[in-house]
Design a protein around this motif. Structure first.
Motif, PDB file in Angstrom:
ATOM      1  N   ILE A  66       0.821  -1.212   0.000  1.00  0.00           N
ATOM      2  CA  ILE A  66       0.000   0.000   0.000  1.00  0.00           C
ATOM      3  C   ILE A  66       0.853   1.259   0.000  1.00  0.00           C
ATOM      4  CG2 ILE A  66      -1.687   1.323   1.308  1.00  0.00           C
ATOM      5  CD1 ILE A  66      -2.812  -1.362   2.324  1.00  0.00           C
ATOM      6  N   ILE A  67       1.779   1.367   0.952  1.00  0.00           N
ATOM      7  CA  ILE A  67       2.568   2.591   1.096  1.00  0.00           C
ATOM      8  C   ILE A  67       3.486   2.794  -0.104  1.00  0.00           C
ATOM      9  CG2 ILE A  67       4.301   3.780   2.477  1.00  0.00           C
ATOM     10  CD1 ILE A  67       1.546   3.663   3.755  1.00  0.00           C
ATOM     11  N   HIS A  68       4.243   1.773  -0.457  1.00  0.00           N
ATOM     12  CA  HIS A  68       5.146   1.915  -1.596  1.00  0.00           C
ATOM     13  C   HIS A  68       4.378   2.057  -2.904  1.00  0.00           C
ATOM     14  CE1 HIS A  68       8.229  -0.232   1.125  1.00  0.00           C
ATOM     15  NE2 HIS A  68       8.531   1.034   1.064  1.00  0.00           N
ATOM     16  N   GLY A  69       3.228   1.364  -3.001  1.00  0.00           N
ATOM     17  CA  GLY A  69       2.418   1.482  -4.209  1.00  0.00           C
ATOM     18  C   GLY A  69       1.872   2.880  -4.414  1.00  0.00           C
ATOM     19  N   VAL A  70       1.501   3.553  -3.338  1.00  0.00           N
ATOM     20  CA  VAL A  70       0.982   4.916  -3.435  1.00  0.00           C
ATOM     21  C   VAL A  70       2.092   5.914  -3.746  1.00  0.00           C
ATOM     22  CG1 VAL A  70      -0.032   6.794  -2.079  1.00  0.00           C
ATOM     23  CG2 VAL A  70      -1.022   4.501  -1.969  1.00  0.00           C
ATOM     24  N   LEU A  71       3.263   5.715  -3.161  1.00  0.00           N
ATOM     25  CA  LEU A  71       4.324   6.714  -3.245  1.00  0.00           C
ATOM     26  C   LEU A  71       5.258   6.537  -4.443  1.00  0.00           C
ATOM     27  CD1 LEU A  71       5.405   6.994   0.512  1.00  0.00           C
ATOM     28  CD2 LEU A  71       3.979   8.567  -0.795  1.00  0.00           C
ATOM     29  N   VAL A  72       5.364   5.333  -4.990  1.00  0.00           N
ATOM     30  CA  VAL A  72       6.413   5.086  -5.973  1.00  0.00           C
ATOM     31  C   VAL A  72       6.250   5.931  -7.232  1.00  0.00           C
ATOM     32  CG1 VAL A  72       5.211   3.103  -6.997  1.00  0.00           C
ATOM     33  CG2 VAL A  72       7.686   3.301  -7.199  1.00  0.00           C
ATOM     34  N   THR A  73       5.028   6.082  -7.747  1.00  0.00           N
ATOM     35  CA  THR A  73       4.840   6.845  -8.986  1.00  0.00           C
ATOM     36  C   THR A  73       5.200   8.315  -8.821  1.00  0.00           C
ATOM     37  OG1 THR A  73       3.160   5.300  -9.808  1.00  0.00           O
ATOM     38  CG2 THR A  73       3.188   7.517 -10.758  1.00  0.00           C
ATOM     39  N   PRO A  74       4.647   9.027  -7.827  1.00  0.00           N
ATOM     40  CA  PRO A  74       5.032  10.446  -7.689  1.00  0.00           C
ATOM     41  C   PRO A  74       6.499  10.641  -7.322  1.00  0.00           C
ATOM     42  CG  PRO A  74       3.603   9.761  -5.873  1.00  0.00           C
ATOM     43  CD  PRO A  74       3.572   8.670  -6.880  1.00  0.00           C
ATOM     44  N   VAL A  75       7.063   9.765  -6.503  1.00  0.00           N
ATOM     45  CA  VAL A  75       8.464   9.935  -6.105  1.00  0.00           C
ATOM     46  C   VAL A  75       9.393   9.701  -7.296  1.00  0.00           C
ATOM     47  CG1 VAL A  75      10.330   8.943  -4.718  1.00  0.00           C
ATOM     48  CG2 VAL A  75       8.113   9.389  -3.672  1.00  0.00           C
ATOM     49  N   MET A  76       9.179   8.623  -8.047  1.00  0.00           N
ATOM     50  CA  MET A  76      10.045   8.358  -9.188  1.00  0.00           C
ATOM     51  C   MET A  76       9.869   9.421 -10.269  1.00  0.00           C
ATOM     52  SD  MET A  76      11.708   5.833  -8.110  1.00  0.00           S
ATOM     53  CE  MET A  76      12.686   5.483  -9.566  1.00  0.00           C
ATOM     54  N   ARG A  77       8.658   9.925 -10.430  1.00  0.00           N
ATOM     55  CA  ARG A  77       8.449  11.006 -11.395  1.00  0.00           C
ATOM     56  C   ARG A  77       9.211  12.253 -10.980  1.00  0.00           C
ATOM     57  NH1 ARG A  77       2.844  12.093 -11.162  1.00  0.00           N
ATOM     58  NH2 ARG A  77       2.493  10.242 -12.426  1.00  0.00           N
ATOM     59  N   ARG A  78       9.207  12.555  -9.681  1.00  0.00           N
ATOM     60  CA  ARG A  78       9.940  13.719  -9.194  1.00  0.00           C
ATOM     61  C   ARG A  78      11.443  13.540  -9.374  1.00  0.00           C
ATOM     62  NH1 ARG A  78       8.771  17.770  -5.550  1.00  0.00           N
ATOM     63  NH2 ARG A  78       6.681  17.572  -6.488  1.00  0.00           N
TER      64      ARG A  78
END
Length: 411
Positions: free
Chosen positions: A392-404
């Motif tokens: 849940i946590i990594h799934g929510v954060l991975v897209t915006p963090v890697m995009r940044r």
């Protein structure tokens, strides 16, 4: 209504969703594993609950074999994706994560298991060994792109190579936990055998069989004369043969099959790096991996909805799960990368995105089949909690963090 045909229809719909959803989720703070778990929950709560069937998480042997297979397929795919030749400096982040972060993570989790959950030495060590490795199956969103795609920045490379090698690196500690558990029932010296067999021999055999086998397969695939190389067939399903051959041979030689599979993929790439056939092999491996992952995570979601997993959940387990994901892994990763040329942003991302997943289920299922562990239900609940929160946590954060991070690099 025949439940068999209903099962086929639901199964087909889930497979189509699994194939289609990555396109929809690509730019959203969601991941395919999250959706698969949600589908499992909905199936139990829907009129189709009667066709969910046997939950593999309640069957130790089935869980062991299914997770084992999806992990080895994922390891082959991860190895085929890596364009960077293996080397001491080029793989500096990987060696740091394996040699420093891994032991620190195992020790930290084992201490938490002993102090907060009341586990004995063997059970605490098993918990640490099972939860230390970064999962190669569920971490696809933070891994490098397909072969020759150019998507190989330091964060993606470090996490992909770590996931490929740390399954083999964690296994000696799983065997140490088994040896400690067996010694409690029948006290016998075990450290010498563990060091010579489970550490030195099994690692050496896995590395040697993987490298020699990968080189041999590279000749068979790319360098056979008169256009009879396997690459001429363009059949991606050959990746299953390469994977199973490497794994089975290593296990027959009493080596680490996980290690052999990943190393064989690296050796295969080293023979001919730019051939288009690598992409065909990778695509098929990824499709098989996604199909098996879907089945296991839908079952995991169904078990969550049925209440058969978290019935023994407690506040200490919740606290340990949070500490594992937000303190132990990030701190261990940060310490391991101290002094490296990696930027602070990349260090933070590498340290945080140590995604836990199906490999952890495999280690526990395997170990409890080899020895009796006092507190095994607590281990299972803790592992399931960590995996669920990680998804849940990594799934929510991975897209915006890697995009940044990609934005900072391009800027």
């Amino acid at each position: 209504m025949d439940p068999y045909f209903l099962l086929l229809a639901v199964f087909g719909a889930v497979i189509l969703l699994t194939a289609w959803l990555p396109l929809i989720l690509k730019n959203l703070p969601l991941s395919l594993p999250m959706v698969c778990i949600g589908i499992g929950v909905l199936l139990v709560l829907s009129p189709f609950s009667s066709i969910v069937g046997v939950n593999p998480l309640e069957n130790r042997y089935l869980t062991e074999r299914l997770t084992e297979f999806v992990v080895i397929v994922s390891l082959m795919g991860a190895g085929l994706k890596l364009d960077r030749p293996i080397g001491w400096r080029k793989w500096g982040s990987t060696w740091r994560l394996l040699g420093i972060a891994m032991p620190l993570t195992i020790a930290g989790i084992a201490i938490l298991g002993w102090a907060a959950l009341g586990l004995g030495l063997a059970a605490a060590l098993l918990l640490g060994a099972a939860l230390a490795p970064t999962d190669p199956v569920l971490a696809s969103d933070v891994q490098v792109g397909p072969p020759q795609s150019g998507e190989e920045d330091e964060v993606r490379f470090a996490l992909t190579s770590e996931a490929g090698l740390n399954d083999g690196a964690a296994f000696p500690f799983v065997y140490l936990a088994i040896a400690v558990a067996l010694s409690q029932a029948s006290p016998q010296p075990f450290l010498a055998d563990w060091l010579l067999v489970d550490v030195l021999w099994k690692i050496a055999a896995g590395l040697a069989i993987g490298w020699i086998g990968g080189k041999a397969m590279g000749f068979f695939v790319f360098q056979m004369p008169n256009r009879v190389g396997l690459s001429e067939t363009r059949d991606g399903f050959a990746v299953l043969g390469i994977t199973c051959l490497a794994y089975g041979t290593a296990e027959l030689a009493n080596g680490y099959g996980f290690l052999a599979v990943f190393v064989s993929a690296l050796a295969l790439r080293s023979v001919e790096r730019r051939h288009h056939y690598h992409e065909s092999l990778h695509i098929f491996a990824e499709q098989i991996e996604r199909l098996l992952m879907m089945f296991l995570l839908v079952s995991f979601g169904a078990a969550i909805a049925e209440g058969s997993i978290f019935s023994a959940l407690s506040w200490p387990i919740i606290a340990v799960a949070a500490l594992v994901l937000f303190v132990v892994r990030p701190l261990s990763g940060w310490i391991s990368l101290a002094g490296s040329p990696v930027t602070l942003r990349d260090k933070a991302a590498i340290s945080f995105f140590g995604i836990r997943g199906l490999g952890s289920f495999y280690y526990v299922a395997y170990a409890v089949g080899q020895a009796d562990f006092e507190g095994a239900p607590v281990i299972w609940v803790t592992v399931c909690s960590v995996v669920l929160v990680s998804i849940i946590i990594h799934g929510v954060l991975v897209t915006p963090v890697m995009r940044r991070l990609d934005h900072y690099r391009s800027g």
